[in-house]
Design a protein around this motif. Structure first.
Motif, PDB file in Angstrom:
ATOM      1  N   ARG A  46     -15.296  32.520  22.243  1.00 34.14           N
ATOM      2  CA  ARG A  46     -16.012  33.592  22.794  1.00 34.14           C
ATOM      3  C   ARG A  46     -15.520  35.040  22.706  1.00 34.14           C
ATOM      4  O   ARG A  46     -16.334  36.012  22.581  1.00 34.14           O
ATOM      5  N   VAL A  47     -14.306  35.171  23.010  1.00 38.72           N
ATOM      6  CA  VAL A  47     -13.422  36.501  22.844  1.00 38.72           C
ATOM      7  C   VAL A  47     -13.770  36.890  21.362  1.00 38.72           C
ATOM      8  O   VAL A  47     -14.065  38.151  21.044  1.00 38.72           O
ATOM      9  N   VAL A  48     -13.326  36.190  20.505  1.00 32.78           N
ATOM     10  CA  VAL A  48     -13.826  36.557  18.940  1.00 32.78           C
ATOM     11  C   VAL A  48     -14.876  36.670  18.684  1.00 32.78           C
ATOM     12  O   VAL A  48     -15.323  37.792  18.038  1.00 32.78           O
ATOM     13  N   ASP A 107     -20.168  44.647   8.604  1.00 34.62           N
ATOM     14  CA  ASP A 107     -20.878  43.464   8.425  1.00 34.62           C
ATOM     15  C   ASP A 107     -20.399  42.412   9.537  1.00 34.62           C
ATOM     16  O   ASP A 107     -19.062  42.095   9.410  1.00 34.62           O
ATOM     17  N   LEU A 108     -21.138  41.686  10.212  1.00 32.73           N
ATOM     18  CA  LEU A 108     -20.575  40.860  11.175  1.00 32.73           C
ATOM     19  C   LEU A 108     -19.890  39.656  10.779  1.00 32.73           C
ATOM     20  O   LEU A 108     -18.775  39.459  11.139  1.00 32.73           O
ATOM     21  N   GLU A 109     -20.249  39.177   9.422  1.00 30.78           N
ATOM     22  CA  GLU A 109     -19.644  37.901   8.786  1.00 30.78           C
ATOM     23  C   GLU A 109     -18.217  38.289   8.545  1.00 30.78           C
ATOM     24  O   GLU A 109     -17.396  37.354   8.692  1.00 30.78           O
ATOM     25  N   ALA A 110     -18.078  39.680   7.846  1.00 27.10           N
ATOM     26  CA  ALA A 110     -16.838  40.054   7.580  1.00 27.10           C
ATOM     27  C   ALA A 110     -15.681  40.104   8.476  1.00 27.10           C
ATOM     28  O   ALA A 110     -14.390  39.901   8.444  1.00 27.10           O
ATOM     29  N   VAL A 111     -16.464  40.940   9.513  1.00 31.35           N
ATOM     30  CA  VAL A 111     -15.570  41.058  10.631  1.00 31.35           C
ATOM     31  C   VAL A 111     -15.351  39.783  11.604  1.00 31.35           C
ATOM     32  O   VAL A 111     -13.999  39.575  11.747  1.00 31.35           O
ATOM     33  N   LEU A 112     -15.956  38.878  11.716  1.00 31.42           N
ATOM     34  CA  LEU A 112     -15.859  37.608  12.299  1.00 31.42           C
ATOM     35  C   LEU A 112     -14.650  36.859  11.630  1.00 31.42           C
ATOM     36  O   LEU A 112     -13.893  36.301  12.015  1.00 31.42           O
ATOM     37  N   GLU A 113     -14.806  36.854  10.239  1.00 30.14           N
ATOM     38  CA  GLU A 113     -13.943  36.218   9.353  1.00 30.14           C
ATOM     39  C   GLU A 113     -12.453  36.601   9.538  1.00 30.14           C
ATOM     40  O   GLU A 113     -11.511  36.072   9.770  1.00 30.14           O
ATOM     41  N   TYR A 114     -12.086  37.945   9.864  1.00 33.45           N
ATOM     42  CA  TYR A 114     -11.014  38.667   9.847  1.00 33.45           C
ATOM     43  C   TYR A 114     -10.404  38.358  11.327  1.00 33.45           C
ATOM     44  O   TYR A 114      -9.249  37.851  11.235  1.00 33.45           O
ATOM     45  N   ASN A 115     -11.539  38.240  12.313  1.00 37.70           N
ATOM     46  CA  ASN A 115     -10.552  37.846  13.732  1.00 37.70           C
ATOM     47  C   ASN A 115     -10.640  36.315  13.670  1.00 37.70           C
ATOM     48  O   ASN A 115      -9.564  36.247  14.450  1.00 37.70           O
ATOM     49  N   THR A 145     -13.393  26.485  14.453  1.00 36.34           N
ATOM     50  CA  THR A 145     -14.001  27.956  14.376  1.00 36.34           C
ATOM     51  C   THR A 145     -15.477  27.699  14.454  1.00 36.34           C
ATOM     52  O   THR A 145     -16.019  28.703  14.510  1.00 36.34           O
ATOM     53  N   THR A 146     -16.204  26.581  14.454  1.00 40.44           N
ATOM     54  CA  THR A 146     -17.568  26.438  14.471  1.00 40.44           C
ATOM     55  C   THR A 146     -18.382  27.061  15.396  1.00 40.44           C
ATOM     56  O   THR A 146     -19.202  27.699  15.209  1.00 40.44           O
ATOM     57  N   PHE A 147     -17.679  27.062  16.767  1.00 34.77           N
ATOM     58  CA  PHE A 147     -18.383  27.380  17.774  1.00 34.77           C
ATOM     59  C   PHE A 147     -18.324  29.048  17.651  1.00 34.77           C
ATOM     60  O   PHE A 147     -19.666  29.359  18.121  1.00 34.77           O
ATOM     61  N   ALA A 148     -17.263  29.540  17.505  1.00 30.52           N
ATOM     62  CA  ALA A 148     -17.637  30.963  17.265  1.00 30.52           C
ATOM     63  C   ALA A 148     -18.388  31.558  16.246  1.00 30.52           C
ATOM     64  O   ALA A 148     -19.158  32.549  16.437  1.00 30.52           O
ATOM     65  N   VAL A 149     -18.352  30.799  15.001  1.00 30.86           N
ATOM     66  CA  VAL A 149     -19.318  31.161  14.074  1.00 30.86           C
ATOM     67  C   VAL A 149     -20.588  31.046  14.492  1.00 30.86           C
ATOM     68  O   VAL A 149     -21.591  31.843  14.314  1.00 30.86           O
ATOM     69  N   ASN A 150     -21.117  29.858  15.036  1.00 32.23           N
ATOM     70  CA  ASN A 150     -22.485  29.662  15.361  1.00 32.23           C
ATOM     71  C   ASN A 150     -22.836  30.730  16.561  1.00 32.23           C
ATOM     72  O   ASN A 150     -24.066  31.097  16.473  1.00 32.23           O
ATOM     73  N   LEU A 151     -21.893  30.871  17.627  1.00 34.33           N
ATOM     74  CA  LEU A 151     -22.230  31.913  18.572  1.00 34.33           C
ATOM     75  C   LEU A 151     -22.704  33.156  17.942  1.00 34.33           C
ATOM     76  O   LEU A 151     -23.770  33.813  18.263  1.00 34.33           O
ATOM     77  N   SER A 152     -21.850  33.611  17.189  1.00 32.62           N
ATOM     78  CA  SER A 152     -21.854  34.839  16.607  1.00 32.62           C
ATOM     79  C   SER A 152     -23.313  34.993  15.715  1.00 32.62           C
ATOM     80  O   SER A 152     -23.993  36.042  15.713  1.00 32.62           O
TER      81      SER A 152
END
Length: 150
Positions: free
Chosen positions: A9-11, A25-33, A44-51
């Protein structure tokens, strides 16, 4: 130590904040984080799905924020609180099968206490409880994330 779900959730929150604040870009920022925290996350699926759900449903969620926090126009709202509300409302509207409503709300309150100001937790609690008890909102059935180590 925080659970991997809390860290997810923090990520998601931090990634969505950067996406909104800087237009990145959200996907790029998310992958970096995610890469920065991969050793502490079971999945990591939970963070990806939530984002992804936050981004996909941003307009619907913004309307609910306006409805349930009418004294706070989105452009005047604390940006951290806005992102936490987006995350919390997203979890209420599009829940995972194993995340009860009270857990979703409590997690958002904890994020607000950690990243917001002294009154953020109360504000987030009030808005999310109002959304949770709004019988006019159609909520999606719970879904179960597929486990992934990606």
């Amino acid at each position: 130590m925080a659970s991997w779900r809390h860290l997810s959730r923090v990520v998601a929150m931090q990634s969505f904040f950067e996406h909104l604040a800087r237009g990145n870009d959200l996907e790029a920022v998310l992958e970096y984080n995610l890469e920065a925290h991969r050793d502490k996350m079971e999945d990591t699926t939970f963070a990806v799905n939530l984002s992804q759900k936050m981004k996909k449903n941003e307009k619907t969620i913004d309307k609910l924020i306006k409805k349930h926090a009418p004294e706070w126009p989105l452009d005047k709202m604390n940006p951290v609180e806005r992102v936490i509300l987006t995350l919390g409302i997203c979890e209420l509207l599009y829940p995972e099968k194993d995340v009860p409503v009270n857990v979703a709300i409590n997690e958002s309150i904890e994020l607000a206490k950690a990243y917001g100001d002294d009154n953020s937790g109360k504000f987030i609690n009030g808005v999310l409880n109002s959304v949770a008890h709004d019988d006019t909102i159609e909520k999606a059935p719970s879904s179960k994330s597929k486990k992934s180590k990606s």
